[in-house]
Design an enzyme around this catalytic site. Sequence first.
Site, PDB file in Angstrom:
ATOM      1  N   SER B 656       2.080  -4.142   0.636  1.00  0.00           N
ATOM      2  CA  SER B 656       2.046  -3.295  -0.551  1.00  0.00           C
ATOM      3  C   SER B 656       1.293  -1.986  -0.304  1.00  0.00           C
ATOM      4  CB  SER B 656       1.419  -4.041  -1.727  1.00  0.00           C
ATOM      5  OG  SER B 656       0.049  -4.249  -1.491  1.00  0.00           O
ATOM      6  N   LYS B 699      -3.675  -4.179 -10.085  1.00  0.00           N
ATOM      7  CA  LYS B 699      -3.961  -3.007  -9.241  1.00  0.00           C
ATOM      8  C   LYS B 699      -4.210  -1.761 -10.096  1.00  0.00           C
ATOM      9  CE  LYS B 699      -1.557  -4.645  -5.126  1.00  0.00           C
ATOM     10  NZ  LYS B 699      -0.302  -4.662  -4.370  1.00  0.00           N
TER      11      LYS B 699
END
Lengths: 263, 806
Positions: B656, B699
């Site tokens: 990611s 996040k």
Amino acid sequence: MNHPTARMVERVLVAINSPLRSDDALAAAVELASSFQAPLMALFVEDVNLARLSELPFAKELDRSSGVIRPLNPQSLDRALEAEARKLRKWLQDESKRRRISVSMQVVRGHCVGIAERMARSRDIVFVDYAVRRYFGNIATGSFLPGQDASRLWDKPVWVLYDGTKRTRRALALASSLGQTYRLDVVILAGEEADDNDIEEQKSKMPSNRKWECQVLRLSDQKSVIAAVRNRGCAALVLPREYEHKHDFGLIGSIMRCPRILV
Amino acid sequence: MVMSLGNPLKPEALYTPCDAGTLDFETTADLVGLDEVVGQSRALSALNYGIHVKGHGCNIFALGPAGIRKHEIVTRILQGEASSRPVPSDWCYVWNFKHPHKPSVIEMPPGRGVRFCQHMEQLIEDLGTAIPSAFETEEYQTRVADLERDLIARRDEMLQQVDEEATRRRVRFLHTPSGFAFAPLDAGGEVIDPDHFSKLSDKKKKQIEADVKELQERLQKVIRQFPIWQKETREKIKEIDREIAHYAVEHLIGGVRKNHHDLPEVCRYLEDVEKDIVEHVREFRQQTEPQAFFPLRSGTAEALRRYKVNVIVDHNGEASAAVIYQDLPTYSNLVGRIEYQAQMGTLLTDFSLIQAGDLHRANGGYLVLDADRVLRQPFAWEGLKRALRSRLIRIEPLEKAYGLMNTSSLEPEPIPLDVKVVLVGDTRLYYLLNHYDPDFADLFGVIADFSEEVDRDGGSTMPFARLVARIAQEEELRPFDRKAVARVIEFSSRLAEDASKLSVNVRQISDLLRESDYTAGAREASQISSGDVQAAIDARIYRHDRIRERAYEAIGRELVKIDVAGETVGQINGLSVLDLGDFSFGLPSRITTTTRLGDGKFLDIQRETRLGGKIHSKGVLIMSNFLASTYAREYPLSMSASIVFEQSYGIVDGDSASLAELCALLSALSHLPIRQSVAVTGSVNQRGEVQAIGGVNQKIEGFFDVCSQAGLDGSHAVIIPASNVSHLMLREDVVAAVSEGRFNVHSVDDVNGAIELLTGVPAGDRDDNGNLPTDSVNGMAEKTLIELAVRRREFARNSSAGGEEA
């Protein structure tokens, strides 16, 4: 226990025929000596004929179980007899302590019945085991059992030979006493000489308040006697000492496997 | 002045609320608790198939994540099915008269096992008195005494004949201490004296010796007959024993037989019992007490023990087939065991000490087991597979099965197995077993795959509300009002990490409902409101929040260096998720890159230091390939680069961060600075397309929290993959900040979109001639790479010339 006939017994003598040792006779003798509080004398009789045989050059014996033939010599015979005598002595000592009776033992060589008769006094009761007349003796019952309960011997009737003589009256008195003490039935084996009235009189003298019965059989009625022996068994046969040789019971004698009490 | 960054996502895109108005109730008290299972139609269909399909190996593996009540669903469905199935048979172990170490098994109709056992117990009690009584009769005693007397008479008669023969030959038959002997007689009838014998003539001596020898041989033959006669007598006595025993036990066993005449197996067994009693009647003739040293193995009671019946499976009083769940599936608990009794240091056993396992109890029904527990118990998995494979339950001590002990033990007759086993486990375990255990697919042919989430649409919200109602009713919680239920639905979407899904992780939802009830109770409310639910969510986060707080504090105190303002070349804020089990949170990480002249190699410092996982390494390689294919198609990639997660001391995995890494690298190549107020997450492929990642909510919230510490000024933003937009279920404060323009979330489809947002410079596309604009990020990056390639060629030429001169 104060036995009713204690005064007529000076000593109980039991002749043990080696190697045809008798457990039954020995146990019965101890029991009786204890009852009478009479001293017991055991005669360990080594068969003289056996001793002589062992000295013969071709002497051999056959094993009882296997039939194996092996040499027989005086040394091996003596060892075997000594071992038997030791065991007997030990057993008697134990019984002496247990029952508080006086016990003595003597090892003699000769003929069992002859020695017993020779050493018996007039007021002795003499036990001679029937085993002397059997081929297999007491093999099935094994050796002495310390502390063996003699009462198992006394769960069958006691037989007595009666012909009206003084000697047989004494035998009857002893049989009656044994019956009374151990609650045994008494079977009177009446000889030809004994008449019915006399027998009835003797029966009536016996204590009747006990749960034992007195049966009378004629010695001549062999069939009934054999049937009674088979059905009821025999704890002991009481007879005068001299009658041991006088009467030949024939078939009856061979099936009556019990100690004999000679009075 | 705050620089504007493209078009951020609207606040509506960041959170998909549940409209309480669509919920047609006031509180959950108005609802009927949900009875069916939500969103598990695939698993339910598989269970239904697995339960009904016939065939060996059609056992079921129910897989799915923890917390979705797989057990409860499976058990409920199995119980429903079992209730329509007949009660299975009872099973009894009995003595095997032919092979005592192999106890026999008898199948009986349900409930009959115990009755049969009681009848046999009564029989044993009756035998204990009937047999000794039968042998105490006068008739028996007389018959045996007659035989024994006959034996003695027969022997005596034979000996008498030998004796008479000896007498005829003037030889005396004598007894010795251990046998018999023959002795010649003298004239007086006494055994001959040795001196006298020596004086006899040789002829006479030989005659005597020959006579004695002949008599000995004859007697020997006679004696050797005795054992035969003895054996004959024993056999006759045994025959009488059998006859008496037969009369004594026939009517007793007949009584038992009458009660069970419809069961051929029992009748056969009773015949064997009768034969055995007759055969071993001497053992029961006297009531003897067990001996002190061997109480288990002596006495009449022990002799009679073998006629007992060990009912190992008893379905007396049951109405249907069983559904058994075993939470401790040891080998013994599954396949049964043979117990032992210690006697003076010796372990003894017999068929009465055989104990059933769960396979016995579930036989004819269903057995539910936890896959991981079965696998954790030594030999349990092998034992289960063996039973399923052979369709037999074979009780075998482990030590014997694996040759650890060679002492003799029991080998009970195996019992036919007809059970449906349902293993419940997680998905990973299922695939591991499928891959590594060749037997697994043969035995567990039906997979019931439970999903953790269902689609969030109009059709699922009301069932979900009824699920909330059911949990509230089951756990006796206060009713939830409709707004509270709506908040729970939103929470469920957040659990699913997808605004279009609902998590059916009942465990976590139940936890929330309980805590909401607690909160409402604290304020003495009769109903639970959305505020209570939110307070419960916050309280739960607070309890788990210590590590996150410490991490953010470290950033605030610049112990961990994260810039949220300014611009820097080759440096970017990546985002990662720290998973603490029940709680996870996002955390920014500084990623830096450096470039230099080289041969196209990328130094992934995480990988070199073994702090990077395989997926992360894969992301780095994809990124390097993107660079090579995008900018260096016609000349060698003459650059070396290094990439590192700064101040990262744990394992970094996942791809990611590959978008962030690529952007940092482009910044280093183009010498264009990156805005530090923007964080990036997303993975890239070789074409530069941005792909979805996990944990997008955490996040964004992580970077939001770190920026909030420094003060939000509208420049702060997070770039996410466009394909993650539908997953957004952000916190209320984040959405509020976006609404107020203090924070932004951007979605991008490719790396160009991201680099433009980060640098404020157009990424640049190739024109028809394949040239990139010189003032674009890509153009500047390509220029750098071409310069590096030229320098490398010159360097190589110079090196080569220097080498030749040398």
